[in-house]
Motif scaffolding. Structure first.
Motif, mmCIF file in Angstrom:
data_model
loop_
_atom_site.group_PDB
_atom_site.id
_atom_site.type_symbol
_atom_site.label_atom_id
_atom_site.label_comp_id
_atom_site.label_asym_id
_atom_site.label_seq_id
_atom_site.Cartn_x
_atom_site.Cartn_y
_atom_site.Cartn_z
ATOM 1 N N THR A 249 46.121 23.251 23.756
ATOM 2 C CA THR A 249 44.870 22.564 24.114
ATOM 3 C C THR A 249 44.610 22.719 25.604
ATOM 4 O O THR A 249 45.523 23.063 26.378
ATOM 5 C CB THR A 249 44.940 21.065 23.778
ATOM 6 O OG1 THR A 249 46.102 20.484 24.420
ATOM 7 C CG2 THR A 249 45.035 20.830 22.283
ATOM 8 N N SER B 149 42.439 11.427 24.306
ATOM 9 C CA SER B 149 41.946 12.293 23.236
ATOM 10 C C SER B 149 41.881 11.542 21.906
ATOM 11 O O SER B 149 42.573 10.537 21.701
ATOM 12 C CB SER B 149 42.846 13.527 23.086
ATOM 13 O OG SER B 149 44.167 13.147 22.749
ATOM 14 N N GLN B 150 41.042 12.044 21.023
ATOM 15 C CA GLN B 150 40.910 11.472 19.682
ATOM 16 C C GLN B 150 41.952 12.149 18.771
ATOM 17 O O GLN B 150 41.893 13.350 18.550
ATOM 18 C CB GLN B 150 39.507 11.709 19.130
ATOM 19 C CG GLN B 150 38.403 10.963 19.860
ATOM 20 C CD GLN B 150 38.414 9.472 19.532
ATOM 21 O OE1 GLN B 150 39.067 9.030 18.582
ATOM 22 N NE2 GLN B 150 37.668 8.681 20.308
ATOM 23 N N ASN C 118 35.156 13.766 14.812
ATOM 24 C CA ASN C 118 35.324 13.852 16.269
ATOM 25 C C ASN C 118 36.785 14.010 16.684
ATOM 26 O O ASN C 118 37.129 13.796 17.853
ATOM 27 C CB ASN C 118 34.741 12.603 16.943
ATOM 28 C CG ASN C 118 35.549 11.353 16.601
ATOM 29 O OD1 ASN C 118 36.274 11.326 15.610
ATOM 30 N ND2 ASN C 118 35.405 10.312 17.416
ATOM 31 N N ASP D 230 40.215 15.471 17.965
ATOM 32 C CA ASP D 230 40.671 16.559 18.833
ATOM 33 C C ASP D 230 41.940 17.211 18.282
ATOM 34 O O ASP D 230 42.065 18.431 18.258
ATOM 35 C CB ASP D 230 40.948 16.027 20.242
ATOM 36 C CG ASP D 230 39.683 15.524 20.924
ATOM 37 O OD1 ASP D 230 38.673 16.257 20.910
ATOM 38 O OD2 ASP D 230 39.707 14.398 21.464
ATOM 39 N N THR E 159 36.830 23.383 17.463
ATOM 40 C CA THR E 159 37.787 23.232 18.561
ATOM 41 C C THR E 159 38.926 22.275 18.217
ATOM 42 O O THR E 159 39.859 22.119 19.004
ATOM 43 C CB THR E 159 37.084 22.717 19.819
ATOM 44 O OG1 THR E 159 36.426 21.475 19.521
ATOM 45 C CG2 THR E 159 36.061 23.735 20.315
ATOM 46 N N SER E 160 38.863 21.644 17.051
ATOM 47 C CA SER E 160 39.934 20.733 16.649
ATOM 48 C C SER E 160 41.222 21.513 16.402
ATOM 49 O O SER E 160 41.199 22.637 15.895
ATOM 50 C CB SER E 160 39.550 19.980 15.374
ATOM 51 O OG SER E 160 38.407 19.185 15.575
#
Length: 300
Positions: free
Chosen positions: A148, A155-156, A212, A214, A236-237
């Motif tokens: 990442t 972050s989620q 949402n 991450d 992007t997850s």
């Protein structure tokens, strides 16, 4: 002490080195099978080939974390030749011999059951699994950081499952400042997660929760991160699947969407083999000593 007890090792990785050291330290008779390329020379251990004659007087047989594959082949990073544990080998073991491994596939279970040989799967024990969750979590965090371009703090993050690894994972992420949600099914797990100050949700709501996210960490050993779930995630997850092979993620669909999904089983042996080996060594030595004590009492 394990004085006079014959302990044989068939294959394995760097974790076995710590177990071998422990058995030698406790004065066991140690036989190494499939360690031909091992550079370290252990005083008090003998290297031998995999034959029925070698196995006939073994008291405790120690296999790698994944004992054998579906055809009996045993993984060993210290041997260039293939090792295959067959019915003839199982039949040569003494009836009071105990076979230890991390987890056994049906092939090994059936082979030993046919010969009425006791099998102990270490990773099914709570103590070993809880200790192992420590290097597993550290390895998972390392993978998350390497893959990442943002901090874990803030972050989620979603953790799926609340077993030994899931609980440690959620607690550590929360301590690092991540915004953690944990997906589970059991009401008592929802209550415990809430008590810990972390946000729980039911797995039936997974598709609604991932929009949402991450980083998603899965610890559930069944297909849970399906194509329908992945379709709701952003490209992007990051998905890190900690479940045993084949994991609980539709890796094909994740790749098709251009998402990074990583299968990461057996992290303790990869990121911290010495610590993981010591965990196994301490438990195994205690179990073998208890096994011998019980057998002596039964023979009186």
């Amino acid at each position: 002490m394990l004085t006079g007890i014959h302990v044989a090792f068939i294959g394995g990785d760097a974790r076995q080195i710590e177990v071998i050291k422990k058995c030698i330290q406790l004065d066991a008779i140690v036989t190494l099978i499939g360690f031909d390329n091992l550079e370290s020379i252990f005083t008090g251990a003998t290297k031998k080939p995999l034959t029925c004659d070698v196995l006939k007087d073994v008291d405790a047989l120690i296999l790698p974390i994944v004992g054998t594959d579906d055809k009996g082949f045993v993984e060993s990073i210290f041997c260039s030749k293939q090792l295959q544990f067959l019915n003839t080998h199982a039949a040569s073991l003494k009836k009071d011999c105990v076979v230890y491994t991390g987890m056994a596939k049906p092939y090994l279970r059936q082979l030993l059951a046919d010969q009425e040989i006791k099998l102990v799967e270490l990773l099914s024990r709570d103590d070993v699994a809880i200790y192992n969750s420590i290097p597993t979590v550290e390895g998972a965090l390392m993978m998350a950081i390497q893959n990442t371009d943002f901090t874990i703090h803030g972050s989620q993050v979603i953790v799926l499952g609340f077993g030994r690894v899931g609980m440690s994972m959620a607690r550590t992420l929360d301590a690092l400042g991540a915004r953690v949600r944990v997906g589970v099914k059991r009401p008592e797990h929802i209550a415990r997660i809430y008590e810990m100050g972390i946000q729980p949700f039911h797995l039936d709501e997974l598709k609604q929760q991932v929009g949402n996210v991450d980083i998603l960490f899965n610890t559930i050993p069944q297909l849970i991160v399906t194509a329908d779930v992945i379709a709701q995630m952003t490209q992007t997850s990051l998905i890190i699947d900690l479940a045993s092979k084949p994991g609980g993620t539709d890796f094909r669909f994740a790749e098709k969407r251009g998402m990074k999904a990583l299968l990461a089983p057996s992290l303790p042996g990869i990121v911290a083999p010495r610590t993981a080996g010591q965990i196994i060594a301490n438990t195994l030595s205690r179990l073998i000593a208890e096994q011998t004590s019980i057998q002596k009492e039964e023979s009186v």
